[in-house]
Each structure stands twice: as structure tokens, then as C-alpha cells.
Write a protein that holds these residues in place. Structure first.
Motif, PDB file in Angstrom:
ATOM      1  N   THR A   1      47.013 -59.123  25.765  1.00 22.45           N
ATOM      2  CA  THR A   1      46.375 -57.812  25.816  1.00 22.45           C
ATOM      3  C   THR A   1      47.281 -56.888  26.612  1.00 22.45           C
ATOM      4  O   THR A   1      47.902 -57.299  27.594  1.00 22.45           O
ATOM      5  N   LEU A   2      47.358 -55.651  26.168  1.00 20.48           N
ATOM      6  CA  LEU A   2      48.300 -54.706  26.737  1.00 20.48           C
ATOM      7  C   LEU A   2      47.852 -53.295  26.394  1.00 20.48           C
ATOM      8  O   LEU A   2      46.832 -53.117  25.735  1.00 20.48           O
ATOM      9  N   GLU A   3      48.599 -52.315  26.845  1.00 18.68           N
ATOM     10  CA  GLU A   3      48.367 -50.915  26.476  1.00 18.68           C
ATOM     11  C   GLU A   3      49.712 -50.251  26.270  1.00 18.68           C
ATOM     12  O   GLU A   3      50.459 -50.049  27.222  1.00 18.68           O
TER      13      GLU A   3
ATOM     14  N   ASP B   1      45.522 -55.358  17.360  1.00 18.06           N
ATOM     15  CA  ASP B   1      44.391 -54.443  17.478  1.00 18.06           C
ATOM     16  C   ASP B   1      44.895 -53.181  18.147  1.00 18.06           C
ATOM     17  O   ASP B   1      45.667 -53.235  19.112  1.00 18.06           O
ATOM     18  N   MET B   2      44.433 -52.044  17.620  1.00 20.15           N
ATOM     19  CA  MET B   2      44.817 -50.754  18.166  1.00 20.15           C
ATOM     20  C   MET B   2      43.565 -49.903  18.305  1.00 20.15           C
ATOM     21  O   MET B   2      42.572 -50.127  17.618  1.00 20.15           O
ATOM     22  N   THR B   3      43.628 -48.937  19.199  1.00 18.85           N
ATOM     23  CA  THR B   3      42.512 -48.014  19.367  1.00 18.85           C
ATOM     24  C   THR B   3      42.998 -46.586  19.120  1.00 18.85           C
ATOM     25  O   THR B   3      44.146 -46.241  19.385  1.00 18.85           O
ATOM     26  N   VAL B   4      42.091 -45.792  18.605  1.00 19.88           N
ATOM     27  CA  VAL B   4      42.303 -44.358  18.450  1.00 19.88           C
ATOM     28  C   VAL B   4      40.971 -43.727  18.839  1.00 19.88           C
ATOM     29  O   VAL B   4      39.963 -43.922  18.181  1.00 19.88           O
ATOM     30  N   GLY B   5      40.947 -43.056  19.985  1.00 22.53           N
ATOM     31  CA  GLY B   5      39.680 -42.570  20.537  1.00 22.53           C
ATOM     32  C   GLY B   5      38.807 -43.760  20.877  1.00 22.53           C
ATOM     33  O   GLY B   5      39.239 -44.685  21.565  1.00 22.53           O
ATOM     34  N   THR B   6      37.592 -43.781  20.348  1.00 19.78           N
ATOM     35  CA  THR B   6      36.684 -44.902  20.598  1.00 19.78           C
ATOM     36  C   THR B   6      36.689 -45.906  19.447  1.00 19.78           C
ATOM     37  O   THR B   6      35.987 -46.901  19.488  1.00 19.78           O
TER      38      THR B   6
ATOM     39  N   MET C   1      46.821 -46.559  20.202  1.00 17.53           N
ATOM     40  CA  MET C   1      47.302 -47.383  21.317  1.00 17.53           C
ATOM     41  C   MET C   1      47.202 -48.846  20.921  1.00 17.53           C
ATOM     42  O   MET C   1      46.143 -49.312  20.485  1.00 17.53           O
ATOM     43  N   LEU C   2      48.302 -49.573  21.088  1.00 17.05           N
ATOM     44  CA  LEU C   2      48.314 -51.018  20.860  1.00 17.05           C
ATOM     45  C   LEU C   2      47.612 -51.689  22.036  1.00 17.05           C
ATOM     46  O   LEU C   2      47.981 -51.464  23.186  1.00 17.05           O
ATOM     47  N   VAL C   3      46.580 -52.506  21.745  1.00 16.90           N
ATOM     48  CA  VAL C   3      45.816 -53.133  22.832  1.00 16.90           C
ATOM     49  C   VAL C   3      45.807 -54.656  22.793  1.00 16.90           C
ATOM     50  O   VAL C   3      45.486 -55.291  23.798  1.00 16.90           O
TER      51      VAL C   3
END
Length: 170
Positions: free
Chosen positions: A111-113, A130-135, A162-164
């Protein structure tokens, strides 16, 4: 009873009484509230090693490379892209250099950011990120040994992702 037998019996009784006092000295409700030698050894013994899966030297990596590495199983580690081949390679907007990760073993996770990731080159492992964009959270399967569009390059709206998390297996 002969005098020598009396002395042996008294000696044995004295040793038994001394042992009883020693054993009960540190037990609550025992003869004394002093700390027993057993407690001193236990209190002074080294603790157990417990794996918390936190990434080693994460603070140093954040300060030097501006990469947040959180937790993992140790099978996916940050690598110098110039140091070899077979790495997962990550491209980030506003960074000239790629970010590389070495994968070892049968499987791994990290896990990272890393913000603004737009492409990932796979290696010989089956990899998903897994990536996030907003929520919103999105997952991408990374094609082995070739570049895969992820994040803003795979998003119809071109939003920064964001790569998570990275997960790899053989």
C-alpha cells in the motif's frame, strides 16, 4: 533417633521452608510483597518481535523521493530503475523519472500513495493496482511486460488518480 538423623531431618525441613518462602515471596497474598527473582527476569526480558508490515525507512523515502510507502509484505520493494530489469515501472505526471518496484516470491502486496499515475509497465507477474480519484476507487489489471494505461489516461474525464495499492502474483 540418632543425632545425625535429627540433623538431617532438621536440615531438610529448613531447606524446604526456605524454598517455600522463596517461591511465595513475590506472589500476591504470599509471605512478602517483594519482587521475586522470576519477575525480574520476565520484566527485564526482551520483547517479542511482532511484524507490523510497515514499510522500512518510509520516512526517509518520503523525504528524499516524495513517495509515500505505507505497508506491505516485503515482496514488493522500491527499486532503482537503472539497477536491473523485470521491474514494475510507474510513470507519474510532473516527474521526469519513472518509479520502479521489484517483485519477488510467489505473491506480494504494497500500500502506498503516488499521485498523478498515468501508466504502469508490467513484469512477469500478474499484477493489479487500486487507484483513487476523489472518493471513487478503481482497479486496473496490468498487462505483463508491456505498458498499461491507468489513471487519467484510462479515465474518460482525464481526472488525476492516486495509486494506493499494488498486488502481484505468479
Amino acid at each position: 533417633m540418632k543425632p545425625q538423623h535429627v540433623r538431617r531431618a532438621l536440615g531438610a525441613a529448613a531447606v524446604g521452608a526456605l524454598a517455600w518462602i522463596t517461591v511465595t515471596a513475590g506472589i500476591p497474598g504470599g509471605a512478602s510483597q517483594q519482587t521475586s527473582p522470576t519477575e525480574l527476569v520476565v520484566d527485564g526480558a526482551p520483547g517479542y518481535a511482532v511484524e507490523d508490515f510497515n514499510y522500512p525507512q518510509a520516512d526517509k523515502i518520503l523525504a528524499e523521493k516524495k513517495i509515500v510507502l505505507k505497508r506491505g509484505d516485503g515482496h514488493i520493494t522500491l527499486a532503482d530503475c537503472a539497477g536491473g530489469t523485470g521491474f514494475l515501472e510507474i510513470t507519474v505526471r510532473n516527474k521526469a523519472d519513472r518509479i520502479c518496484f521489484k517483485v519477488v516470491g510467489d505473491s506480494g502486496w504494497l500500500t502506498l500513495e503516488i499521485p498523478a499515475v498515468y501508466g504502469i509497465r508490467g513484469n512477469d507477474y500478474t499484477t493489479a493496482v487500486d487507484m483513487t480519484v476523489g472518493t471513487e476507487e478503481k482497479s486496473f489489471d496490468i498487462t505483463k511486460n508491456t505498458w498499461t494505461a491507468v489513471g487519467e489516461t484510462a479515465d474518460p474525464e482525464g481526472r488525476e488518480h492516486m495509486l494506493v495499492e499494488i498486488r502481484s502474483s505468479k
